[in-house]
Design a protein around this motif. Sequence first.
Motif, PDB file in Angstrom:
ATOM      1  N   ASP A  31       3.158   5.382  53.076  1.00 17.64           N
ATOM      2  CA  ASP A  31       3.384   5.421  54.480  1.00 17.64           C
ATOM      3  C   ASP A  31       3.942   4.057  54.816  1.00 17.64           C
ATOM      4  OD1 ASP A  31       2.467   8.060  54.867  1.00 17.64           O
ATOM      5  OD2 ASP A  31       0.282   7.537  55.323  1.00 17.64           O
ATOM      6  N   ILE A  32       3.587   3.254  54.372  1.00 13.59           N
ATOM      7  CA  ILE A  32       4.030   1.763  54.750  1.00 13.59           C
ATOM      8  C   ILE A  32       5.519   1.837  54.323  1.00 13.59           C
ATOM      9  CG2 ILE A  32       3.855  -0.617  53.913  1.00 13.59           C
ATOM     10  CD1 ILE A  32       0.850  -0.179  53.547  1.00 13.59           C
ATOM     11  N   ILE A  33       6.154   2.288  53.213  1.00 20.72           N
ATOM     12  CA  ILE A  33       7.304   2.286  52.811  1.00 20.72           C
ATOM     13  C   ILE A  33       8.022   2.990  53.851  1.00 20.72           C
ATOM     14  CG2 ILE A  33       8.950   3.158  50.918  1.00 20.72           C
ATOM     15  CD1 ILE A  33       6.744   2.408  48.912  1.00 20.72           C
ATOM     16  N   LYS A  53      17.416  -7.225  52.062  1.00 15.34           N
ATOM     17  CA  LYS A  53      16.586  -7.938  51.121  1.00 15.34           C
ATOM     18  C   LYS A  53      15.398  -8.675  51.989  1.00 15.34           C
ATOM     19  CE  LYS A  53      18.851 -12.580  51.178  1.00 15.34           C
ATOM     20  NZ  LYS A  53      18.859 -13.595  50.380  1.00 15.34           N
ATOM     21  N   GLU A  54      15.660  -9.047  53.165  1.00 12.83           N
ATOM     22  CA  GLU A  54      14.591  -9.548  53.838  1.00 12.83           C
ATOM     23  C   GLU A  54      13.490  -8.494  54.434  1.00 12.83           C
ATOM     24  OE1 GLU A  54      14.064 -12.634  54.251  1.00 12.83           O
ATOM     25  OE2 GLU A  54      15.953 -13.277  53.130  1.00 12.83           O
ATOM     26  N   LYS A  55      14.063  -7.396  54.732  1.00 13.04           N
ATOM     27  CA  LYS A  55      12.959  -6.110  54.795  1.00 13.04           C
ATOM     28  C   LYS A  55      12.449  -5.806  53.818  1.00 13.04           C
ATOM     29  CE  LYS A  55      15.440  -4.056  58.620  1.00 13.04           C
ATOM     30  NZ  LYS A  55      16.287  -2.789  59.055  1.00 13.04           N
ATOM     31  N   LYS A  58       9.600  -8.438  53.226  1.00 10.77           N
ATOM     32  CA  LYS A  58       8.433  -8.258  54.239  1.00 10.77           C
ATOM     33  C   LYS A  58       7.833  -6.933  53.636  1.00 10.77           C
ATOM     34  CE  LYS A  58       7.925  -7.581  58.922  1.00 10.77           C
ATOM     35  NZ  LYS A  58       8.540  -7.354  60.371  1.00 10.77           N
ATOM     36  N   LEU A  59       8.254  -5.884  53.486  1.00 10.68           N
ATOM     37  CA  LEU A  59       7.669  -4.765  52.887  1.00 10.68           C
ATOM     38  C   LEU A  59       6.642  -4.898  51.848  1.00 10.68           C
ATOM     39  CD1 LEU A  59       7.359  -1.506  52.669  1.00 10.68           C
ATOM     40  CD2 LEU A  59       9.227  -1.479  51.202  1.00 10.68           C
TER      41      LEU A  59
END
Length: 86
Positions: A31-33, A53-55, A58-59
């Motif tokens: 769900d987070i992904i 890459k920044e996302k 953060k993920l």
Amino acid sequence: MCTMEKIASCEIAFIPIVSKDYISDINKVLDIIKSYDLEYNVGILSTTIRGDKEKIHKLILEIYNHMDKECKFTMDIKLSNICGCN
């Protein structure tokens, strides 16, 4: 050549070790992904993710911080700066 922002590829295998309900914990991670604006493909042993890459960084941090409260786990992560677009 990619004309968009820097793309990264990532493979994440989340493995609950001490869990009350390991299927539920895996679903929380999925769900987070899914909540991120990233391309992803769920496999039987891991999930591959592609995008900014920044996302992705953060993920990974969000998965760790959220699931740290839920269960004991290991997370195998592979990161690549080769996005597959030439």
